[in-house]
Write a protein that holds these residues in place. Structure first.
Motif, PDB file in Angstrom:
ATOM      1  N   GLY A  25       0.832  -1.184   0.000  1.00 18.64           N
ATOM      2  CA  GLY A  25       0.000   0.000   0.000  1.00 18.64           C
ATOM      3  C   GLY A  25       0.873   1.242   0.000  1.00 18.64           C
ATOM      4  N   LYS A  26       0.293   2.363  -0.376  1.00 18.34           N
ATOM      5  CA  LYS A  26       1.059   3.603  -0.460  1.00 18.34           C
ATOM      6  C   LYS A  26       0.842   4.451   0.784  1.00 18.34           C
ATOM      7  CE  LYS A  26       1.063   3.840  -5.514  1.00 18.34           C
ATOM      8  NZ  LYS A  26       0.687   4.640  -6.700  1.00 18.34           N
ATOM      9  N   VAL A  27       1.908   5.100   1.192  1.00 16.83           N
ATOM     10  CA  VAL A  27       1.859   6.061   2.278  1.00 16.83           C
ATOM     11  C   VAL A  27       2.639   7.297   1.844  1.00 16.83           C
ATOM     12  CG1 VAL A  27       1.623   4.393   4.149  1.00 16.83           C
ATOM     13  CG2 VAL A  27       3.905   5.037   3.349  1.00 16.83           C
ATOM     14  N   VAL A  28       2.416   8.396   2.519  1.00 13.19           N
ATOM     15  CA  VAL A  28       3.173   9.618   2.252  1.00 13.19           C
ATOM     16  C   VAL A  28       4.219   9.798   3.342  1.00 13.19           C
ATOM     17  CG1 VAL A  28       3.050  12.148   2.218  1.00 13.19           C
ATOM     18  CG2 VAL A  28       1.391  10.793   0.937  1.00 13.19           C
ATOM     19  N   GLU A  29       5.460   9.996   2.928  1.00 16.05           N
ATOM     20  CA  GLU A  29       6.574  10.227   3.847  1.00 16.05           C
ATOM     21  C   GLU A  29       6.925  11.717   3.820  1.00 16.05           C
ATOM     22  OE1 GLU A  29       6.439   7.433   5.169  1.00 16.05           O
ATOM     23  OE2 GLU A  29       7.955   6.009   4.421  1.00 16.05           O
ATOM     24  N   HIS A  30       6.876  12.351   4.980  1.00 11.96           N
ATOM     25  CA  HIS A  30       7.149  13.781   5.125  1.00 11.96           C
ATOM     26  C   HIS A  30       8.446  13.920   5.912  1.00 11.96           C
ATOM     27  CE1 HIS A  30       6.489  18.045   5.766  1.00 11.96           C
ATOM     28  NE2 HIS A  30       6.358  17.902   7.068  1.00 11.96           N
ATOM     29  N   VAL A  31       9.490  14.443   5.264  1.00 14.27           N
ATOM     30  CA  VAL A  31      10.812  14.564   5.874  1.00 14.27           C
ATOM     31  C   VAL A  31      11.148  16.046   6.047  1.00 14.27           C
ATOM     32  CG1 VAL A  31      13.266  14.025   5.657  1.00 14.27           C
ATOM     33  CG2 VAL A  31      11.552  12.447   4.725  1.00 14.27           C
ATOM     34  N   VAL A  32      11.526  16.419   7.250  1.00 14.37           N
ATOM     35  CA  VAL A  32      11.930  17.803   7.512  1.00 14.37           C
ATOM     36  C   VAL A  32      13.268  17.799   8.243  1.00 14.37           C
ATOM     37  CG1 VAL A  32      11.299  20.036   8.490  1.00 14.37           C
ATOM     38  CG2 VAL A  32       9.501  18.452   7.740  1.00 14.37           C
ATOM     39  N   LEU A  33      14.215  18.555   7.727  1.00 16.90           N
ATOM     40  CA  LEU A  33      15.513  18.734   8.373  1.00 16.90           C
ATOM     41  C   LEU A  33      15.600  20.150   8.919  1.00 16.90           C
ATOM     42  CD1 LEU A  33      17.907  17.075   5.740  1.00 16.90           C
ATOM     43  CD2 LEU A  33      16.513  15.986   7.505  1.00 16.90           C
ATOM     44  N   PHE A  34      16.168  20.281  10.118  1.00 11.61           N
ATOM     45  CA  PHE A  34      16.290  21.579  10.773  1.00 11.61           C
ATOM     46  C   PHE A  34      17.756  21.901  11.053  1.00 11.61           C
ATOM     47  CE2 PHE A  34      12.342  19.570  12.273  1.00 11.61           C
ATOM     48  CZ  PHE A  34      11.398  20.517  11.926  1.00 11.61           C
TER      49      PHE A  34
END
Length: 262
Positions: A18-27
């Protein structure tokens, strides 16, 4: 070990993805940011999985020392969501906006964000721990900037990289990879990958495995840039939320849903 990757490979093949959305944030943290303020920032972001619908899980952490390609980024937020609609709802949610305004903006000088669609087994919960409970691990993230003339070759690499999941029993619990679809804060990075491990030794073995080295060497001449970050996950609570499938999970004992930075 309860179920090795190689011994489970035949079982995995029978299951649909199944598909999922991956949200990546670098600070990039401010040089004068206080340690306690940064902890409250990361705690506030982590707590959003208990307060916003359709967030499958959130991992946060500090970039491990010794990363040669971190480009100065110090902290990581990794969010898995059900779909793009859930990502938009997360971004616009008042609780998320409050954390950003009160805890993130005062403490960082730079942000890079990238979103991609990844594929995971439909029974997402068991996929995280492969039949065994675990409360910590390591997430290894690569952000790739494919040159325009090589963009068409990216899909083949992503598929090859995802297949590294089945190298051996001691290697990744899970790998996802995909093309970025949000361009506001990606700084030109076109693709992202995430590989999850239970121990640092597994990550080291993965990086040194001939198949990993070969896959990465195949795109050396295709990239205009690359960022690598690894962070230690010490409160990997995500599978407990996903197993419920209704986002009604309660936070751990002692945590108030309405507070930021407990």
């Amino acid at each position: 070990r309860a179920c090795s990757m190689r011994s489970c490979a035949s079982g995995v093949a029978k299951k649909t993805k199944g598909k999922v959305v991956e949200h990546v944030v670098l600070f990039k943290a401010k040089e004068d940011a206080e340690k306690d303020a940064l902890k409250k920032m990361m705690d506030g972001l982590w707590s959003l999985q208990y307060r916003i619908p359709n967030v499958l899980y959130i991992d946060v952490g500090e970039v491990m020392e010794g990363e040669k390609h971190s480009e100065g980024y110090t902290h990581v937020l990794f969010v898995r969501l059900r779909d793009k609609e859930a990502l938009k709802a997360y971004a616009d949610h008042p609780q998320h906006l409050e954390v950003v305004e009160d805890l993130v903006k005062p403490n960082v000088v730079g942000i890079l964000a990238l979103d991609y669609v990844g594929q995971v087994l439909d029974d997402i919960g068991p996929t995280f721990h492969k039949g065994r409970d675990w409360e910590e691990g390591y997430n290894h993230i690569r952000l790739l900037k494919f040159a325009d003339k090589h963009r068409a070759k990216a899909d083949a690499f992503l598929s090859r990289y995802e297949d590294l999941t089945f190298l051996a029993s001691e290697l990744p619990l899970q790998i996802t990879a995909g093309e970025n679809f949000s361009h506001g804060r990606c700084q030109g990075y076109t693709h992202g990958t995430m590989a999850r491990f239970t121990m640092e030794e597994e990550l080291k073995a993965f990086k040194e495995h001939p198949s990993t080295i070969s896959a990465l060497k195949s795109i050396d001449d295709m990239l205009d840039g690359e960022i690598q970050v690894t962070f230690h996950v010490t409160r990997a609570m995500g599978h407990k939320i996903v197993d419920k499938r209704d986002n009604a999970a309660s936070p751990p004992a002692g945590i108030n849903k309405g507070r930021i930075g407990w």
